[in-house]
Design a protein around this motif. Structure first.
Motif, PDB file in Angstrom:
ATOM      1  N   TYR A 115      -3.275  12.696   0.848  1.00 47.53           N
ATOM      2  CA  TYR A 115      -2.062  12.633   1.719  1.00 47.53           C
ATOM      3  C   TYR A 115      -2.237  12.033   3.113  1.00 47.53           C
ATOM      4  N   ALA A 116      -1.523  11.188   3.537  1.00 44.27           N
ATOM      5  CA  ALA A 116      -1.531  10.698   5.066  1.00 44.27           C
ATOM      6  C   ALA A 116      -0.562  11.353   5.918  1.00 44.27           C
ATOM      7  N   PHE A 117      -0.942  11.863   7.144  1.00 47.88           N
ATOM      8  CA  PHE A 117      -0.199  12.727   8.067  1.00 47.88           C
ATOM      9  C   PHE A 117      -0.016  11.964   9.336  1.00 47.88           C
ATOM     10  N   TYR A 118       1.078  11.878   9.931  1.00 48.52           N
ATOM     11  CA  TYR A 118       1.300  11.110  11.147  1.00 48.52           C
ATOM     12  C   TYR A 118       2.463  12.060  11.853  1.00 48.52           C
ATOM     13  N   GLN A 119       2.159  12.126  13.204  1.00 49.13           N
ATOM     14  CA  GLN A 119       3.165  12.901  13.856  1.00 49.13           C
ATOM     15  C   GLN A 119       3.542  14.101  13.252  1.00 49.13           C
ATOM     16  N   GLY A 120       2.624  14.990  12.810  1.00 50.51           N
ATOM     17  CA  GLY A 120       2.800  16.256  12.172  1.00 50.51           C
ATOM     18  C   GLY A 120       3.422  16.266  10.920  1.00 50.51           C
ATOM     19  N   ARG A 121       3.630  15.064  10.293  1.00 47.92           N
ATOM     20  CA  ARG A 121       4.529  15.214   8.971  1.00 47.92           C
ATOM     21  C   ARG A 121       3.551  14.236   7.871  1.00 47.92           C
ATOM     22  N   PRO A 122       3.826  14.368   6.407  1.00 44.49           N
ATOM     23  CA  PRO A 122       3.367  13.762   5.557  1.00 44.49           C
ATOM     24  C   PRO A 122       4.130  12.128   5.491  1.00 44.49           C
ATOM     25  N   LEU A 123       3.082  11.204   5.740  1.00 47.45           N
ATOM     26  CA  LEU A 123       3.566   9.935   5.510  1.00 47.45           C
ATOM     27  C   LEU A 123       3.487   9.087   4.365  1.00 47.45           C
ATOM     28  N   ASP A 124       2.416   9.241   3.645  1.00 50.19           N
ATOM     29  CA  ASP A 124       2.397   8.765   2.277  1.00 50.19           C
ATOM     30  C   ASP A 124       1.284   9.566   1.446  1.00 50.19           C
ATOM     31  N   GLY A 125       1.116   9.275   0.106  1.00 46.80           N
ATOM     32  CA  GLY A 125       0.014   9.745  -0.499  1.00 46.80           C
ATOM     33  C   GLY A 125       0.091   9.437  -1.979  1.00 46.80           C
ATOM     34  N   PHE A 126      -1.232   9.897  -2.611  1.00 48.30           N
ATOM     35  CA  PHE A 126      -1.204   9.358  -4.139  1.00 48.30           C
ATOM     36  C   PHE A 126      -2.174  10.483  -4.802  1.00 48.30           C
ATOM     37  N   GLN A 127      -2.276  10.155  -6.062  1.00 50.01           N
ATOM     38  CA  GLN A 127      -3.080  11.226  -6.853  1.00 50.01           C
ATOM     39  C   GLN A 127      -4.030  10.287  -7.864  1.00 50.01           C
ATOM     40  N   GLY A 128      -5.219  10.970  -7.774  1.00 49.92           N
ATOM     41  CA  GLY A 128      -6.179  10.011  -8.778  1.00 49.92           C
ATOM     42  C   GLY A 128      -6.968   9.240  -7.914  1.00 49.92           C
ATOM     43  N   ALA A 129      -8.147   8.546  -8.597  1.00 47.61           N
ATOM     44  CA  ALA A 129      -9.031   7.782  -7.787  1.00 47.61           C
ATOM     45  C   ALA A 129      -8.338   6.289  -8.051  1.00 47.61           C
ATOM     46  N   LEU A 130      -8.477   5.565  -6.794  1.00 46.29           N
ATOM     47  CA  LEU A 130      -8.005   4.110  -7.098  1.00 46.29           C
ATOM     48  C   LEU A 130      -9.004   3.312  -6.460  1.00 46.29           C
ATOM     49  N   PRO A 131      -9.011   1.997  -7.043  1.00 47.47           N
ATOM     50  CA  PRO A 131      -9.973   1.012  -6.606  1.00 47.47           C
ATOM     51  C   PRO A 131      -9.942   0.746  -5.291  1.00 47.47           C
ATOM     52  N   GLU A 132     -11.164   0.293  -4.805  1.00 46.25           N
ATOM     53  CA  GLU A 132     -11.128  -0.015  -3.078  1.00 46.25           C
ATOM     54  C   GLU A 132     -10.177  -0.707  -2.372  1.00 46.25           C
ATOM     55  N   SER A 133      -9.892  -1.758  -3.522  1.00 42.85           N
ATOM     56  CA  SER A 133      -8.694  -2.744  -2.894  1.00 42.85           C
ATOM     57  C   SER A 133      -7.303  -2.124  -2.828  1.00 42.85           C
ATOM     58  N   GLN A 134      -7.010  -1.199  -3.551  1.00 47.36           N
ATOM     59  CA  GLN A 134      -5.714  -0.467  -3.371  1.00 47.36           C
ATOM     60  C   GLN A 134      -6.133   0.670  -2.294  1.00 47.36           C
ATOM     61  N   LEU A 135      -7.143   1.169  -1.925  1.00 51.36           N
ATOM     62  CA  LEU A 135      -7.334   2.022  -1.188  1.00 51.36           C
ATOM     63  C   LEU A 135      -7.211   1.422   0.097  1.00 51.36           C
ATOM     64  N   ARG A 136      -7.847   0.241   0.486  1.00 49.14           N
ATOM     65  CA  ARG A 136      -7.582  -0.529   1.715  1.00 49.14           C
ATOM     66  C   ARG A 136      -6.143  -0.612   1.926  1.00 49.14           C
ATOM     67  N   GLN A 137      -5.330  -1.124   0.796  1.00 48.17           N
ATOM     68  CA  GLN A 137      -4.021  -1.305   1.251  1.00 48.17           C
ATOM     69  C   GLN A 137      -3.272  -0.364   1.690  1.00 48.17           C
ATOM     70  N   PHE A 138      -3.528   1.018   1.088  1.00 52.26           N
ATOM     71  CA  PHE A 138      -2.957   2.207   1.397  1.00 52.26           C
ATOM     72  C   PHE A 138      -3.311   2.558   2.746  1.00 52.26           C
ATOM     73  N   ILE A 139      -4.534   2.348   3.259  1.00 50.34           N
ATOM     74  CA  ILE A 139      -4.895   2.697   4.588  1.00 50.34           C
ATOM     75  C   ILE A 139      -4.208   1.697   5.618  1.00 50.34           C
ATOM     76  N   GLN A 140      -4.129   0.427   5.237  1.00 57.72           N
ATOM     77  CA  GLN A 140      -3.657  -0.390   6.105  1.00 57.72           C
ATOM     78  C   GLN A 140      -1.996  -0.212   6.121  1.00 57.72           C
ATOM     79  N   GLN A 141      -1.370   0.066   5.152  1.00 54.09           N
ATOM     80  CA  GLN A 141       0.157   0.553   5.249  1.00 54.09           C
ATOM     81  C   GLN A 141       0.307   1.783   5.981  1.00 54.09           C
ATOM     82  N   VAL A 142      -0.322   2.846   5.918  1.00 52.32           N
ATOM     83  CA  VAL A 142      -0.562   4.134   6.866  1.00 52.32           C
ATOM     84  C   VAL A 142      -0.558   3.519   8.343  1.00 52.32           C
ATOM     85  N   LEU A 143      -1.524   2.733   8.535  1.00 54.90           N
ATOM     86  CA  LEU A 143      -1.613   2.290  10.170  1.00 54.90           C
ATOM     87  C   LEU A 143      -0.419   1.511  10.644  1.00 54.90           C
TER      88      LEU A 143
END
Length: 328
Positions: A115-143
């Motif tokens: 789960y990604a939290f921001y301002q005290g609330r869940p912002l996004d999330g996923f289940q299972g292992a993802l490849p690095e490219s998708q993880l990088r995209q997930f973090i970028q979207q969160v940022l």
């Protein structure tokens, strides 16, 4: 790293010693690294370290367990990418075996769950292992969602700024930026290669060699480090050669087939920053006698390419000329 460092000359030139640059840098893990960007979280500090902390920056929560196979793939990848983000996001790791209450409250039904939290609330999330490219995209979207996607202090931005300073002939300033990267990611190959090149640019060959020698064997095999090593070896070989430019040019004027003189001239030209002329000198040796000295000119030209980098304009043009000579 041990205390093998360049001497006072490096300090006078403004480049930090090796100990100052990489001696104290370490991975930012378990709350002990720069900025404490990776922490192990329990039920008692979840409110402070995740909910309250997310008011300042996004917090990515990784729910895992020691017996979980996919977790062993996902967690290291998350740690790597969060570290590379340079403090813009934090990773909180929650062992569900030891903190079942949190998992139940957030309805974690399988692991790994993120789960990604921001301002005290869940912002996004996923289940299972993802490849690095998708993880990088997930973090970028969160940022981006948190308004921090373009932070100038990110590792990527620092590296770009440092590389530009190197192109402008400012190795001292570049070295300080590479050092900032290493404070966040002590094994960043691009930053380490940048430190080596910065020392070379400042004429500190012993310091550059010391940085390389202290790297792990795995790091030494990284392409960025190999390129820096090629540049270092060229600089070491050419040490003092620039003073002989006039003599070498005179020898070639007397005997155009003096391949050794032309080879030495190429080394001297490269040492003085005349890359195109250096490449042309070696190409001329190849044109006149390709097999001379066990194809020494071709091999040296390839080493030039490695040191200059594959996208360097001189590398690109010289490669075309070399191919034309070899396959004509």
């Amino acid at each position: 790293m041990n205390s093998t460092t360049p001497g006072s000359e490096s300090r006078e030139k403004g480049i930090a010693t090796m100990e100052e640059i990489i001696g104290s840098a370490g991975p930012a893990t378990n709350g002990t690294g720069p900025g404490n960007v990776i922490k192990d979280i329990s039920e008692k500090d979840f409110m402070a370290e995740v909910i309250e902390a997310s008011m300042q920056r996004p917090i990515i929560v990784d729910f895992w367990a020691p017996w979980c196979g996919p977790c062993k793939q996902l967690t290291p990848a998350l740690e790597k990418l969060v570290t590379q983000a340079g403090g813009k996001v934090m990773l909180a790791k929650v062992n569900v075996d030891e903190n079942q209450g949190i998992a139940q409250q957030l309805r974690v039904q399988s692991i790994p769950t993120v789960y990604a939290f921001y301002q005290g609330r869940p912002l996004d999330g996923f289940q299972g292992a993802l490849p690095e490219s998708q993880l990088r995209q997930f973090i970028q979207q969160v940022l981006e969602a948190a308004g921090g996607g373009d932070d100038e202090n990110s590792i990527e931005a620092l590296l770009e700024q440092a590389d530009e300073l190197m192109r402008q002939g400012q190795p001292e300033a570049a070295a300080s930026l590479y050092a900032q990267v290493l404070e966040q990611d002590a094994e960043n190959a691009k930053a380490l290669s940048g430190v080596i090149r910065a020392y070379i640019g400042a004429g500190e060959m012993e310091a550059a060699r010391a940085v390389f020698d202290e790297l792990s064997e795995a790091l030494k095999l990284q392409s960025d480090i190999q390129g820096a090593l090629a540049a270092l070896e060229l600089a070491e070989q050419a040490d003092g050669a620039a003073a002989n430019l006039a003599d070498l040019q005179a020898k070639i004027a007397q005997d155009a087939n003096d391949h050794q003189a032309r080879f030495d001239l190429a080394m001297a030209l490269n040492a003085t920053g005349q890359r195109e002329e250096a490449a042309d000198a070696l190409l001329e040796v190849i044109r006149r006698q390709r097999a001379w000295n066990d194809e020494a000119a071709r091999k040296q030209l390839v080493q030039f390419f490695e040191a200059w980098g594959p996208t360097d304009p001189v590398t690109v043009q010289a490669r075309k000329k070399l191919s034309s000579l070899l396959f004509s």
